[in-house]
Scaffold this active site. Structure first.
Site, PDB file in Angstrom:
ATOM      1  N   ASP A 225     -41.076 -12.818 -49.657  1.00  0.00           N
ATOM      2  CA  ASP A 225     -41.834 -12.334 -48.498  1.00  0.00           C
ATOM      3  C   ASP A 225     -43.336 -12.415 -48.791  1.00  0.00           C
ATOM      4  O   ASP A 225     -44.130 -12.801 -47.937  1.00  0.00           O
ATOM      5  CB  ASP A 225     -41.427 -10.887 -48.193  1.00  0.00           C
ATOM      6  CG  ASP A 225     -39.918 -10.748 -48.142  1.00  0.00           C
ATOM      7  OD1 ASP A 225     -39.315 -11.261 -47.197  1.00  0.00           O
ATOM      8  OD2 ASP A 225     -39.338 -10.158 -49.082  1.00  0.00           O
TER       9      ASP A 225
ATOM     10  N   HIS B 177     -36.669  -5.573 -48.288  1.00  0.00           N
ATOM     11  CA  HIS B 177     -36.553  -7.006 -47.981  1.00  0.00           C
ATOM     12  C   HIS B 177     -35.646  -7.132 -46.756  1.00  0.00           C
ATOM     13  O   HIS B 177     -34.458  -7.423 -46.855  1.00  0.00           O
ATOM     14  CB  HIS B 177     -35.964  -7.767 -49.174  1.00  0.00           C
ATOM     15  CG  HIS B 177     -35.666  -9.207 -48.855  1.00  0.00           C
ATOM     16  ND1 HIS B 177     -36.637 -10.112 -48.502  1.00  0.00           N
ATOM     17  CD2 HIS B 177     -34.501  -9.885 -48.794  1.00  0.00           C
ATOM     18  CE1 HIS B 177     -36.088 -11.278 -48.248  1.00  0.00           C
ATOM     19  NE2 HIS B 177     -34.784 -11.165 -48.419  1.00  0.00           N
TER      20      HIS B 177
HETATM   21  P1  NAD Z   1     -24.197 -18.976 -51.889  1.00  0.00           P
HETATM   22  O1  NAD Z   1     -23.051 -18.519 -51.064  1.00  0.00           O
HETATM   23  O2  NAD Z   1     -24.602 -20.405 -51.853  1.00  0.00           O
HETATM   24  O3  NAD Z   1     -23.934 -18.616 -53.416  1.00  0.00           O
HETATM   25  C1  NAD Z   1     -23.504 -17.370 -53.824  1.00  0.00           C
HETATM   26  C2  NAD Z   1     -22.623 -17.577 -55.028  1.00  0.00           C
HETATM   27  O4  NAD Z   1     -22.307 -16.300 -55.541  1.00  0.00           O
HETATM   28  C3  NAD Z   1     -21.299 -18.269 -54.688  1.00  0.00           C
HETATM   29  O5  NAD Z   1     -21.136 -19.406 -55.532  1.00  0.00           O
HETATM   30  C4  NAD Z   1     -20.257 -17.197 -54.963  1.00  0.00           C
HETATM   31  O6  NAD Z   1     -19.034 -17.734 -55.478  1.00  0.00           O
HETATM   32  C5  NAD Z   1     -20.991 -16.343 -56.009  1.00  0.00           C
HETATM   33  N1  NAD Z   1     -20.466 -14.990 -56.129  1.00  0.00           N
HETATM   34  C6  NAD Z   1     -19.946 -14.188 -55.169  1.00  0.00           C
HETATM   35  N2  NAD Z   1     -19.523 -13.034 -55.700  1.00  0.00           N
HETATM   36  C7  NAD Z   1     -19.813 -13.086 -57.021  1.00  0.00           C
HETATM   37  C8  NAD Z   1     -19.622 -12.191 -58.096  1.00  0.00           C
HETATM   38  N3  NAD Z   1     -19.021 -11.013 -57.932  1.00  0.00           N
HETATM   39  N4  NAD Z   1     -20.037 -12.573 -59.319  1.00  0.00           N
HETATM   40  C9  NAD Z   1     -20.626 -13.764 -59.506  1.00  0.00           C
HETATM   41  N5  NAD Z   1     -20.822 -14.675 -58.533  1.00  0.00           N
HETATM   42  C10 NAD Z   1     -20.423 -14.323 -57.295  1.00  0.00           C
HETATM   43  O7  NAD Z   1     -25.433 -18.004 -51.544  1.00  0.00           O
HETATM   44  P2  NAD Z   1     -26.986 -18.222 -51.853  1.00  0.00           P
HETATM   45  O8  NAD Z   1     -27.583 -18.944 -50.714  1.00  0.00           O
HETATM   46  O9  NAD Z   1     -27.146 -18.754 -53.241  1.00  0.00           O
HETATM   47  O10 NAD Z   1     -27.506 -16.715 -51.726  1.00  0.00           O
HETATM   48  C11 NAD Z   1     -27.109 -15.716 -52.637  1.00  0.00           C
HETATM   49  C12 NAD Z   1     -27.606 -14.355 -52.182  1.00  0.00           C
HETATM   50  O11 NAD Z   1     -29.034 -14.310 -52.204  1.00  0.00           O
HETATM   51  C13 NAD Z   1     -27.222 -13.983 -50.737  1.00  0.00           C
HETATM   52  O12 NAD Z   1     -26.870 -12.607 -50.703  1.00  0.00           O
HETATM   53  C14 NAD Z   1     -28.506 -14.222 -49.971  1.00  0.00           C
HETATM   54  O13 NAD Z   1     -28.547 -13.461 -48.782  1.00  0.00           O
HETATM   55  C15 NAD Z   1     -29.514 -13.754 -50.980  1.00  0.00           C
HETATM   56  N6  NAD Z   1     -30.915 -14.171 -50.776  1.00  0.00           N
HETATM   57  C16 NAD Z   1     -31.893 -13.254 -51.062  1.00  0.00           C
HETATM   58  C17 NAD Z   1     -33.233 -13.594 -50.934  1.00  0.00           C
HETATM   59  C18 NAD Z   1     -34.338 -12.594 -51.230  1.00  0.00           C
HETATM   60  O14 NAD Z   1     -35.505 -12.898 -50.925  1.00  0.00           O
HETATM   61  N7  NAD Z   1     -34.074 -11.427 -51.806  1.00  0.00           N
HETATM   62  C19 NAD Z   1     -33.565 -14.884 -50.512  1.00  0.00           C
HETATM   63  C20 NAD Z   1     -32.548 -15.801 -50.238  1.00  0.00           C
HETATM   64  C21 NAD Z   1     -31.218 -15.422 -50.375  1.00  0.00           C
HETATM   65  C1  LMR Z   2     -34.405 -14.746 -46.940  1.00  0.00           C
HETATM   66  O1  LMR Z   2     -35.295 -13.919 -46.740  1.00  0.00           O
HETATM   67  O2  LMR Z   2     -34.584 -15.969 -46.745  1.00  0.00           O
HETATM   68  C2  LMR Z   2     -33.075 -14.301 -47.490  1.00  0.00           C
HETATM   69  O3  LMR Z   2     -33.039 -12.917 -47.642  1.00  0.00           O
HETATM   70  C3  LMR Z   2     -31.929 -14.818 -46.719  1.00  0.00           C
HETATM   71  C4  LMR Z   2     -31.760 -14.085 -45.413  1.00  0.00           C
HETATM   72  O4  LMR Z   2     -30.648 -13.613 -45.149  1.00  0.00           O
HETATM   73  O5  LMR Z   2     -32.735 -14.007 -44.665  1.00  0.00           O
END
Ligand code: NAD
Ligand code: LMR
Length: 324
Positions: free
Chosen positions: A159, A187
């Site tokens: 962010d 967030h």
């Molecule tokens: P994705 O679905 O591509 O990958 C997630 C992976 O986590 C999958 O491979 C899944 O098998 C694995 N997983 C699920 N449960 C698990 C566990 N208990 N132990 C280990 N691995 C596990 O998702 P992504 O796009 O890589 O996003 C991951 C997370 O990050 C999501 O919750 C998304 O919303 C979040 N995210 C946060 C931010 C932020 O700014 N904080 C930004 C982008 C995404």
């Molecule tokens: C983001 O900010 O891009 C991530 O937290 C993914 C989402 O769900 O918005």
């Protein structure tokens, strides 16, 4: 050459990790002289995909990578970990808010908090990326009573970086000209990207942009950027999330240039309830972060800071049973 450090990454086969792992392996997080041991965690169903990622990391022949562990056991993944990036969790789809993931993802973070408590280095630095990141970090921390709560952080650096670019583009300057950007709170769509302290090229941001743009364009654009990416890409942000995770850990470990935003356990600063994981302006030095104190908060900011605090309190109440 330094001794290698152990870096645990969960969700190793996911889309964020597909960028994150390779950049860490290349030295972007801890520098070109820091060897790493990668400890990658996945669920059993994704172990084939994770093994494919490991094959690709090996095929890069990264000079800094000393070893790679791929496992579906959190106790193995977090063993002696110096850094833990908790990425693995379900991402949201179109039309969802991040807190809709609370139920689906909360259990993951209580298990992982316990495993960190029992197996990680006593100095482990933990970054939660999986959403809803702030409250997941709280769950992990509450399940790790032998570690300091301050070792658990959540990511609002994405962010922060989004806000830097929005302001730089609006003022015709570069992101490196912007100082004192602050993201307060969660967030989520209630986060408060605050320009009150911000300077661009030494000039107050409020002297360079109109109030109307600030309130009705900048703030909602930053708050809704995650949803805009999901709409455009059909999947949530990945490379930018990985890049910001690297920025967060890099600065925590090696020091920040000026103020950055990190979601950390509130100590009551700025009148925010103690204990919730709230994004603050911090400076990092010597492997520690410190909240920047003393900013004057006007009524507009206070209302926004309280609104995002309220949402975090509600999220905490919804997962009370997982807080140990
Ligand atoms: P994705 O679905 O591509 O990958 C997630 C992976 O986590 C999958 O491979 C899944 O098998 C694995 N997983 C699920 N449960 C698990 C566990 N208990 N132990 C280990 N691995 C596990 O998702 P992504 O796009 O890589 O996003 C991951 C997370 O990050 C999501 O919750 C998304 O919303 C979040 N995210 C946060 C931010 C932020 O700014 N904080 C930004 C982008 C995404
Ligand atoms: C983001 O900010 O891009 C991530 O937290 C993914 C989402 O769900 O918005």
């Amino acid at each position: 050459m330094k001794d290698p450090v152990r870096i645990a990454i969960t969700g190793g086969a996911g889309q964020i990790s597909y960028s994150l792992i390779f950049r860490i392996a290349a030295g972007d997080m801890l520098g070109p002289d820091q060897p790493v041991i990668l400890q990658l965690l996945e669920i059993p169903q994704a172990m084939d995909a994770l093994n494919g990622v490991v094959m690709e990391v090996n095929d890069c022949a990264f000079p800094l990578v000393q070893d790679i562990v791929a496992t579906d056991d959190p106790n193995v993944a977090f063993k002696d970990a110096d850094f833990a990036l908790l990425v693995g969790a379900r991402p949201r789809g179109p039309g969802m808010e991040r807190k809709d993931l609370l139920e689906a993802n909360a259990a993951i973070f209580s298990v992982q908090g316990k495993a960190l408590n029992d197996h990680a280095s006593r100095d482990v630095k933990v970054l939660v990326v999986g959403n809803p990141a702030n409250t997941n970090a709280l769950i992990a921390s509450c399940n790790a009573p032998d570690l300091d709560a301050g070792q658990f952080t959540a990511m609002t650096r994405l962010d922060h970086n989004r806000a830097l670019t929005q302001l730089a583009q609006k003022t015709g300057k570069h992101v490196t000209d912007v100082e004192n950007m602050i993201i307060w709170g969660n967030h989520s769509a209630t986060q408060y990207p605050d320009l009150a302290q911000c300077k661009v090229d030494g000039k107050a941001a409020f002297d360079l942009v109109e109030r109307d743009w600030y309130e009705n364009d900048f703030i909602p654009t930053v708050q809704q950027r995650g949803a805009a990416i999901i709409k455009a890409r059909g999947a949530s942000s990945a490379a930018s999330a990985a890049s910001s995770a690297i920025d967060h850990m890099h600065d925590w470990a090696l020091g920040s240039k000026g103020i950055v935003s990190m979601a950390i356990p509130s100590d009551g600063s700025y009148g925010i309830e103690e204990g919730i994981i709230y994004s603050y302006p911090v400076r990092c030095q010597g492997g520690k972060y410190e909240i920047v104190q003393g900013f004057e908060i006007d009524a507009f900011s206070e209302e926004k800071m309280k609104a995002t605090e309220k949402e975090l309190r509600e999220e905490r109440a919804a997962v009370e049973h997982l807080l140990g």
